[in-house]
Design an enzyme around this catalytic site. Structure first.
Site, PDB file in Angstrom:
ATOM      1  N   TYR A 140       0.807  -1.215   0.000  1.00  0.00           N
ATOM      2  CA  TYR A 140       0.000   0.000   0.000  1.00  0.00           C
ATOM      3  C   TYR A 140       0.844   1.270   0.000  1.00  0.00           C
ATOM      4  CZ  TYR A 140      -4.395  -2.470   0.870  1.00  0.00           C
ATOM      5  OH  TYR A 140      -5.506  -3.253   0.763  1.00  0.00           O
ATOM      6  N   LYS A 190       3.893 -15.010   4.372  1.00  0.00           N
ATOM      7  CA  LYS A 190       4.088 -15.990   3.305  1.00  0.00           C
ATOM      8  C   LYS A 190       5.596 -16.138   3.159  1.00  0.00           C
ATOM      9  CE  LYS A 190       2.580 -18.479  -0.236  1.00  0.00           C
ATOM     10  NZ  LYS A 190       1.753 -19.689  -0.155  1.00  0.00           N
ATOM     11  N   ASP A 222      -2.103 -18.507   3.221  1.00  0.00           N
ATOM     12  CA  ASP A 222      -3.074 -19.411   2.576  1.00  0.00           C
ATOM     13  C   ASP A 222      -3.632 -20.401   3.601  1.00  0.00           C
ATOM     14  OD1 ASP A 222      -0.507 -20.486   2.703  1.00  0.00           O
ATOM     15  OD2 ASP A 222      -0.534 -21.364   0.699  1.00  0.00           O
ATOM     16  N   ASP A 246      -5.855  -6.935   4.947  1.00  0.00           N
ATOM     17  CA  ASP A 246      -7.054  -6.491   4.224  1.00  0.00           C
ATOM     18  C   ASP A 246      -7.902  -7.707   3.866  1.00  0.00           C
ATOM     19  OD1 ASP A 246      -8.788  -4.796   2.719  1.00  0.00           O
ATOM     20  OD2 ASP A 246      -7.774  -5.460   0.896  1.00  0.00           O
ATOM     21  N   ASP A 250     -11.716  -9.358   5.694  1.00  0.00           N
ATOM     22  CA  ASP A 250     -13.003  -9.636   5.038  1.00  0.00           C
ATOM     23  C   ASP A 250     -13.429 -11.080   5.319  1.00  0.00           C
ATOM     24  OD1 ASP A 250     -13.042  -7.050   3.923  1.00  0.00           O
ATOM     25  OD2 ASP A 250     -13.848  -7.773   2.017  1.00  0.00           O
TER      26      ASP A 250
HETATM   27  C1  IPM Z   1     -10.376  -1.511   3.614  1.00  0.00           C
HETATM   28  C2  IPM Z   1     -10.535  -1.201   2.138  1.00  0.00           C
HETATM   29  C3  IPM Z   1      -9.373  -0.335   1.695  1.00  0.00           C
HETATM   30  C4  IPM Z   1      -8.106  -1.135   1.873  1.00  0.00           C
HETATM   31  C5  IPM Z   1      -9.458   0.174   0.247  1.00  0.00           C
HETATM   32  C6  IPM Z   1     -10.785   0.766  -0.098  1.00  0.00           C
HETATM   33  C7  IPM Z   1      -8.350   1.173  -0.019  1.00  0.00           C
HETATM   34  O1  IPM Z   1     -10.636  -2.364   1.406  1.00  0.00           O
HETATM   35  O2  IPM Z   1     -10.366  -0.575   4.432  1.00  0.00           O
HETATM   36  O3  IPM Z   1     -10.301  -2.703   3.959  1.00  0.00           O
HETATM   37  O4  IPM Z   1      -7.709  -1.904   0.994  1.00  0.00           O
HETATM   38  O5  IPM Z   1      -7.478  -0.983   2.931  1.00  0.00           O
HETATM   39 MN    MN Z   2     -10.719  -4.164   2.613  1.00  0.00          MN
END
Ligand code: IPM
Ligand code: MN
Ligand code: NAD
Length: 352
Positions: A140, A190, A222, A246, A250
């Site tokens: 990033y 990794k 993984d 990130d 999720d």
């Molecule tokens: C998050 C989002 C951001 C990230 C994006 C929108 C830049 O996915 O906050 O998880 O990748 O960090």
């Molecule tokens: Mn995200």
């Protein structure tokens, strides 16, 4: 309660469902502030797609300077299908993370009673973990570029930057958090392929574990995905690099009720400026304006914010209210959530 404390909280509702979920979070914060005896001065900042379309600006320097003076920042989401990818995400979110030195992205994944779905088969005590995501470096950092664009020799690079100082401060935060919880810290990376950055992360984690006395475990990213679904009890505090964090967060959200309920805190642990609190989800253009956005992730992010500000009891009130609403059966609409949260917060007040 002695003198009356008041916090200046900047609110960046953003795009899509952002304004819908932050409106509910603000209302909940106001409710607990009134009950817990502190004040909140909201400072709204209409940044996002609309401003960009109108002025071409994403985060004017003057606004950034004002944001620096807030006690905390509550953000909804940014991103819009009409804006080229990356402009708002990099220009607002990533710029804030870098400029405010928000080097920890704290993303708790906690299974709560009443949460359904295909993967909610775990016992509550087995799925209560925190992902500590490095938030200013890695892939990033913005290093890389494109040459020969539009030709067959077009070459694009994104480089992952990992500094010893950047890695160590993040792992130290995670180790301190682990020490206050179970004493167990898992590094996810990794190292079998990313031998340069992986080596730096692993050696640093080993050193920090030795210094702090936490037990260090390691999993490749993984395999960590598999373990998260199969045996989440194996994790308590996970520390990992920016992109892995990130993705894993999720997955953590999916395991605990979906993106609608997952909170995050972009922290400046040194407190040299405000931290940014935002739900893990994005602007959800597919449901924006339909009244179906789940505000729980935003409310739980506000709970993390109150905890960070030292208003621990108020943060716990919000956390408990979300749990109570979920346990009674999650409402399907934002309005339904708002009414249920109001009722849950009044019930908490009545118990005291
Ligand atoms: C998050 C989002 C951001 C990230 C994006 C929108 C830049 O996915 O906050 O998880 O990748 O960090
Ligand atoms: Mn995200
Ligand atoms: P998203 O998180 O917006 O949506 C993914 C899925 O989750 C969609 O089906 C959406 O309807 C659902 N969802 C998300 N939030 C929800 C909520 N509160 N209640 C109910 N369902 C919800 O991710 P995406 O579709 O990949 O990205 C959309 C835009 O948001 C993109 O521009 C992306 O860059 C941006 N984004 C921003 C942030 C942020 O501001 N922190 C985070 C992720 C994505």
């Amino acid at each position: 309660m002695g003198d009356h404390v008041s916090y200046a909280i900047a609110c960046v509702p953003g795009d899509g469902v952002g304004p819908e979920v932050t409106a509910v979070a603000r209302r909940c914060v106001d409710a607990v502030a009134a009950r817990r005896g502190f004040g909140v001065e909201w400072r709204p900042y209409p940044l996002g797609a609309q401003l960009w379309r109108k002025t071409g600006e994403v985060l004017p320097d003057s606004v950034l300077d004002e944001l620096r003076t807030a006690d905390a920042i509550l953000l909804g989401a940014v991103g819009d299908p009409s804006v080229p990818p990356g402009i708002l995400e990099r220009g607002l979110l990533l710029r804030l993370r870098a400029e405010l030195d928000l080097y920890v992205n704290l993303r708790p994944s906690k299974l709560r009673a009443g949460v359904g779905g295909a993967v909610a088969r775990h016992r509550l005590e087995d799925l209560d973990l925190v992902i500590v995501r490095e938030n200013t470096e890695g892939l990033y950092a913005g290093a890389g570029g494109t040459v020969h664009r539009g030709t067959m020799i077009e070459t694009a690079t994104e480089e992952s930057l990992n500094t010893r100082g950047g890695v160590e401060r993040c792992i130290r935060y995670a180790a301190d958090l682990a020490a206050r919880r179970s004493g167990r810290l898992t590094l996810v990376h990794k190292t079998n392929v990313l031998v340069h950055a992986g080596d730096l992360w692993l050696r640093t984690a080993q050193q920090v574990a030795a210094d702090t006395g936490v037990t260090l475990d390691y999993a490749h990213v993984d395999a960590a995905c598999l373990y998260l679904v199969d045996n989440p009890a194996r994790f308590d505090v996970i520390v990992t690099d920016n992109l892995f964090g990130d993705i894993l967060s999720d997955l953590g959200a999916a395991l605990t009720g979906g993106l609608g309920v997952a909170p995050s805190g972009n922290l400046n642990p040194d407190r040299t400026g405000p931290s940014v609190f935002e739900p893990v989800h994005g602007s959800a253009p597919d449901i924006a304006g339909t009244g179906r956005a789940n505000p729980a992730g935003a409310v739980l992010s506000a709970a993390l914010m109150l905890d960070h500000l030292g208003e621990t009891a108020a943060g716990e009130d919000l956390d408990a209210a979300v749990s109570a609403v979920l346990e009674a059966g999650a409402p399907e609409t934002t309005d339904g959530w708002e009414a249920a949260l109001d009722a849950a917060l009044s019930a908490t007040a009545a118990l005291r």
